[in-house]
Write an enzyme that holds these catalytic residues in place. Sequence first.
Site, short mmCIF file in Angstrom:
data_model
loop_
_atom_site.label_atom_id
_atom_site.label_comp_id
_atom_site.label_asym_id
_atom_site.label_seq_id
_atom_site.Cartn_x
_atom_site.Cartn_y
_atom_site.Cartn_z
N HIS A 48 0.82 -1.22 0.00
CA HIS A 48 0.00 0.00 0.00
C HIS A 48 0.86 1.27 0.00
CE1 HIS A 48 -2.95 3.01 1.00
NE2 HIS A 48 -2.42 3.18 2.19
N HIS A 72 3.74 6.77 5.37
CA HIS A 72 2.54 7.49 5.81
C HIS A 72 1.68 6.74 6.82
CE1 HIS A 72 0.17 5.34 2.65
NE2 HIS A 72 -0.84 5.59 3.47
N GLU A 76 0.42 5.70 12.62
CA GLU A 76 -0.91 5.20 12.97
C GLU A 76 -0.89 3.70 13.27
OE1 GLU A 76 -3.72 6.87 13.12
OE2 GLU A 76 -5.30 5.34 13.00
N ASP A 77 -0.28 2.94 12.38
CA ASP A 77 -0.42 1.49 12.46
C ASP A 77 0.73 0.79 13.17
OD1 ASP A 77 -2.71 1.90 11.08
OD2 ASP A 77 -1.90 1.34 9.11
N ASP A 154 -2.91 8.17 -1.55
CA ASP A 154 -3.32 7.13 -0.61
C ASP A 154 -4.76 6.70 -0.93
OD1 ASP A 154 -3.45 5.66 1.95
OD2 ASP A 154 -4.64 7.36 2.68
N ASP A 277 -19.33 12.58 -29.27
CA ASP A 277 -18.09 13.14 -28.70
C ASP A 277 -17.70 12.44 -27.40
OD1 ASP A 277 -20.40 14.28 -27.83
OD2 ASP A 277 -19.56 16.27 -27.54
#
Length: 729
Positions: A48, A72, A76-77, A154, A277
């Site tokens: 990711h 990134h 957080e993780d 992301d 178009d």
Amino acid sequence: MDSIQLLIKKAEKYLIEDHVDVIQEAYNFALASHKGQSRLSGEPYINHPIQTANFLADLKLDHQVIAAALLHDVMEDCDVSFGRLVQLFGDDIAKLVDGVTKLKRSEITPDMKKVHGNNSNKLSDEDILQAENLRKLISSIAVDVRIILIKLSDRLHNMNTLSALPYDRQIFIARETLEIYAPLAHRLGIWELKWRLEDLSFQYLNPQEYEKISLLLKSKRSEREIYIENILNVLKPELENFNIQYQVSGRPKNIYSIYKKIQSYLDQNKKIEEIYDFFALRIIVKNVEECYSSLGIVHKLWRPIPGQFDDYIANPKDNLYQSLHTTVLCEGAFPVEVQIRTQDMHSTSEYGVAAHWLYKSDSNLDDDKFDNKITWLRQIFEWQKDVKGAKEFVESFKSDVFKNQVFVYTPKSDLKELPAGSTPLDFAYRIHTDIGHRCVGAKVNGTLVPLFYQLKNGDRVEIITSKTVRGPSLDWLDNDLGFLQTTSAKTRVKQWFNRQELKNNIQNGKSLFEERIVHYNDLMSILDISELMSFNNESDFLNALGSGKISVSKVIEKLAQKDNRLSENRKLEQNSHKDDVFNTAVTGSGDLKTVIAVCCTPSPDSQIVGFLNRDQGVSVHRRNCKEISDYDLDNQIKVDWNNVTYDYNSQTYPSRIKIDAYDRVGLLRDITVQVAKERLNIASCTQEEYNDISIIYLTVHINSIENLGRLCSSLDNIKGVISVSRTVD
Ligand code: MN
């Protein structure tokens, strides 16, 4: 080759070795941090961040962005601290990661309900959540726009892998992407990102329509390819005849935009079969002149559809997009949209602000940084107009984010946040109390403004102070005059006056005492007399005397009673109190930039007048220009051609020409060819249709009156032309 190697290869193409090393280190750290983690789709988590970084490398963004994209999710993780990132990768990268982390989807807290929940029964939890996420997005823009670029990338990868999530999450994320992230990408001018996000969301939100349109496109593909090939076979030799170097390509439009087009056609009761178009032809040439020449060629070959011509070169879109657009009836009378632009314009249309920022990052002057910030900020404020959804949601978002504050810049590009309605004077007091007290004028974006001017988002404010220390004006406290909005500034002005008053009164009392009282009694000290007059101390007595609370005669009477001496001279003079009049005259507007106004495009033979212009310096108009009738006369300044510096070096100036003509195939081409023959450049060209009559407005850069006269008479000779005139409308 696995994907990290691909990323490094990409980075090596445009970054120096040291910077590529940073990216490699960021990858190593992210890999170790996410070790053992996997995505819901089952793939290793590290894919990711790599994919997120990958798209940003396609935009050729700097190594800090790429490294931060790889990192990134580690805060957080993986519980990596901000301090640790600073230690390993430095301040800039750590701040980017921190910024992205702060944008993470939040859970709804009771606090947020309080903020957004005025109509809480109407607002769903999702709306509240979306508003909250939006608020965070906006605030992060002010910090660093690169945070948003990482967030968008992301989101792109998350949309690519959305099928792994439960259905209700798919819908929520797809809706948020279509309503917020795609318009944001559009506003930032990153076309590629915009259409990818749109199509991915649309696929989840309306799978039936998505399927239908992609089938339609597939069935038409070969037909379309043959059609485009035929068109190119006609176009290419013509371009070559004119010695124009070009790249030409036909591109299909994205599915979501076709869907919107179909909707609008259905509203007009047209059938899908009538819509041709679905694709556009794009011609990329070397310079602006060739853009207009190519336009002439296209219009010569095929009949333009009236009302479908847009000149985004002369009038760029808000997101800096530039191009000529025209729709012509090609072989078999099918309409085809043709876009003509230069390579530079093309990069801007693909990469938007990212490209803009990239070009400028080499010469990172403060001014450039500032301009970029302003551009982004303006895009963001424009973007909010695109955000759709529950009315309450948009309302709460607007009032939370925009109504109450205004973002402005100091001359050094520091961002200051003030309550909406604030003035340059509020700004001065925000910087420093003393700056406020000494403020005598202000410039906003380089132009003098009144001190009660209401600041707008993105304004750059410069305060002019007097060298000798003065004080504020009493007018500043008058709410009707609107000098001050913030309570803190008003408080400071009041404090100044209170202090000043006391000082003045005592001074005043002292001179009254010395001039008029002291010779009645040279035995008693001021303190004695203060006590005689029932004051506790000297200052209170002098203050009362100076402010007129007790009169000189009263004091003399008291003294006389005490001494049994009648006053011989009780003639009182009124103390003349002179107001300290403020002189706010400001000099220093001597080297303002002059700009020829496009509304009336004066030429050296016309009578002119200048107006101070908030954005550009001095704009120069014809004396009889209609536009200036509602301009503020205070901003008027005298100019003559000697001090108009516009295009001084190239000795050309824009001139606007109006052509009335019977409409016919090839008219526009004949006109553009004639202009080219005179070796002149077209700055803009617009066409209006009234039944059979065409009115064409041309703005041409000319270098002399003779030049213009010759052009006008040759235009007059073109078949079908009824009249040619100079115009100021
Ligand atoms: Mn992520």
